[in-house]
Design an enzyme around this catalytic site. Structure first.
Site, mmCIF file in Angstrom:
data_model
loop_
_atom_site.group_PDB
_atom_site.id
_atom_site.type_symbol
_atom_site.label_atom_id
_atom_site.label_comp_id
_atom_site.label_asym_id
_atom_site.label_seq_id
_atom_site.Cartn_x
_atom_site.Cartn_y
_atom_site.Cartn_z
ATOM 1 N N ASP A 150 0.835 -1.205 0.000
ATOM 2 C CA ASP A 150 0.000 0.000 0.000
ATOM 3 C C ASP A 150 0.862 1.245 0.000
ATOM 4 O OD1 ASP A 150 -2.293 -1.434 0.113
ATOM 5 O OD2 ASP A 150 -3.073 -0.542 1.934
ATOM 6 N N LYS A 221 -6.357 10.921 12.555
ATOM 7 C CA LYS A 221 -6.106 10.109 11.357
ATOM 8 C C LYS A 221 -7.120 10.352 10.247
ATOM 9 C CE LYS A 221 -5.518 5.409 9.633
ATOM 10 N NZ LYS A 221 -5.432 3.969 9.940
ATOM 11 N N ASP A 379 -4.372 2.448 -4.785
ATOM 12 C CA ASP A 379 -2.960 2.502 -4.378
ATOM 13 C C ASP A 379 -2.550 1.260 -3.607
ATOM 14 O OD1 ASP A 379 -4.514 3.107 -2.123
ATOM 15 O OD2 ASP A 379 -2.911 4.248 -1.195
#
Length: 449
Positions: A150, A221, A379
């Protein structure tokens, strides 16, 4: 829980139908060029249990490198992705008895795999590693288990590369680290916010006193992740409010004030850490505003020649009143005027999505040329364990190749050609990031959640 159970059974039934068969997934491109598998029930884009059920049709021996990547992959799935690669491998080796127990007796054993962040994918990896360890030479074990890599907050990686942002690039692992472990952008932003909170607390700020020492990566986050999608102050406040409610670290009557305060500090910290990225976001938004002011949608062309047109228009409708309620009927075939606000706010994330799709397609084409099996969701890239090192090299080379092109300059030139009546602002100045350092950055693409 009933709906979750039904959904899980549906996925398992789909898997049973195709068990031991070679299956293929047709794909669609969305308007930005992002690739999606069409089947809605079972695909590698699905949940943990979906991904755990799917393996490559062709198996390849692990080899020495593949055995190492299988161990690293297992540690990633367990939640140890903040460690160095060597320490992830050591984590797996130190838990080999638990892994074998999980594989031989998944339901009646000690249940080590159940504590993983991705439990079913972890169990699938346990099966493979346990089978490999049965052999005299584990490197000879043939497997079709996909190993994935990732990006490290990939949207910000692209923004940092576009702006040659040295500090931002370091925070998202575009450059090699001095210590052998990945940079964690969420922790970096949390540290910046914590410093600001502590300073305000020393000055007697009531909310800062309540929050001092309580801000960590989990609080910020989601806001950091969505910053590349143009999250607003209100959106950031709602995200942080949810985290504070979960953590119960602030009295209920102070939740709104605390989330408002932290949202401002988090967005301010992000703008400070990724100054070039935020300048580019503002520039992209301004270009879209100028175009939409002419009642035209924002459009551009990817490096593959794919024309992208933002499909945001106001929907005209009629209100039909009934005895019970009023209903708005919309004719979706009729194209209304351009939705100016949406054209502006959606353009920065859509442009970056068109770039990340180009990176994925460049990588896919090269991997196919080299004979690698390749799967991707935006991704997140998968291949055989034995081929991870090759894929890692390719995806880094293609990222550099993509961003060495004058993407922003080409975009502005295209806008000028298509809208000669508009005076577009110049491309924001760039920093000093050396893009070629990506080629040697170990943690550029190695699962960091």
């Amino acid at each position: 829980m009933h709906s979750l159970r039904c959904d899980t059974i549906y996925k398992l039934k789909a898997a049973q139908v195709f068990i031991d068969q070679t299956i293929y997934f047709p794909h669609n491109l969305d308007f930005r060029g992002r690739v999606y598998p069409i089947p809605p029930t079972l695909s590698y884009m699905g949940s943990d249990i979906c991904r755990s059920l799917l393996v490559f049709a062709d198996k390849k021996p692990l080899g020495k490198a593949g055995l190492r990547w299988l161990k690293i992959h297992l540690a990633n799935l367990y939640g140890k992705d903040k460690l160095s690669l060597d320490n992830r491998e050591k984590f797996t080796e130190s838990n080999i008895e638990e892994i074998i127990d999980s594989a031989t007796n998944p339901l009646g054993g000690r249940g080590w795999w159940k504590q993983a962040e991705e439990p079913f994918q972890c169990l699938a990896a346990c099966f493979e590693l346990a089978d490999a360890m049965k052999l005299k030479d584990p490197t000879q074990h043939a497997t079709g288990l996909p190993i994935h890599q990732d990006g490290s907050c990939n949207g910000l990686q692209h923004y940092a590369a576009l702006g040659r942002d040295e500090a931002g690039g370091k925070a998202v692992n575009l450059t090699p680290t001095s210590e052998d472990k990945p940079q964690d952008v969420y922790t970096k932003v949390a540290e910046q916010v914590s410093k600001r909170v502590k300073q305000d607390a020393l000055e007697g700020h009531e909310i800062a006193v309540l929050l001092d020492g309580k801000v960590d990566r989990k609080v910020v986050k989601q806001t950091v992740m969505t910053s590349v999608y143009g999250v607003t102050y209100v959106g950031a406040r709602e995200q942080i409010l949810d985290r504070l409610k979960e953590r119960k670290i602030v009295p209920e009557d102070k939740l709104f004030a605390a989330s408002s305060y932290l949202a401002k500090q988090t967005l301010s910290g992000l703008a400070s850490l990724f100054s070039s990225a935020f300048n580019i976001m503002e520039w992209l938004g301004e270009c879209a505003r100028l175009i939409s002011a002419q009642s035209k949608p924002t459009a551009w062309t990817t490096i593959f020649g794919l024309p992208v047109i933002q499909p945001y228009h106001k929907q005209n409708g009629e209100i039909v009143k009934t005895l019970l309620q009023s209903i708005r009927l919309i004719n979706r075939e009729a194209i209304g005027p351009v939705a100016k606000k949406q054209q502006k706010t959606a353009f920065p994330p859509n442009f970056v999505h068109s770039i990340d799709s180009s990176h994925m397609l460049l990588t896919a084409l090269k991997c196919d040329e080299l004979g690698l099996t390749f799967v991707a969701v935006h991704d997140c890239f998968w291949t055989h364990p034995s081929d991870v090192d090759v894929m890692s090299k390719v995806l880094r080379e293609k990222f550099v190749e993509l961003h060495e092109k004058p993407l922003l300059e080409n975009l502005r030139n295209e806008f000028i050609r298509n809208h000669p009546e508009i005076d577009f602002p110049p491309v924001p100045p760039k920093g000093d990031l050396n893009l070629r350092e990506v080629l040697n950055s170990t943690y550029f693409f190695v699962l960091i959640s």
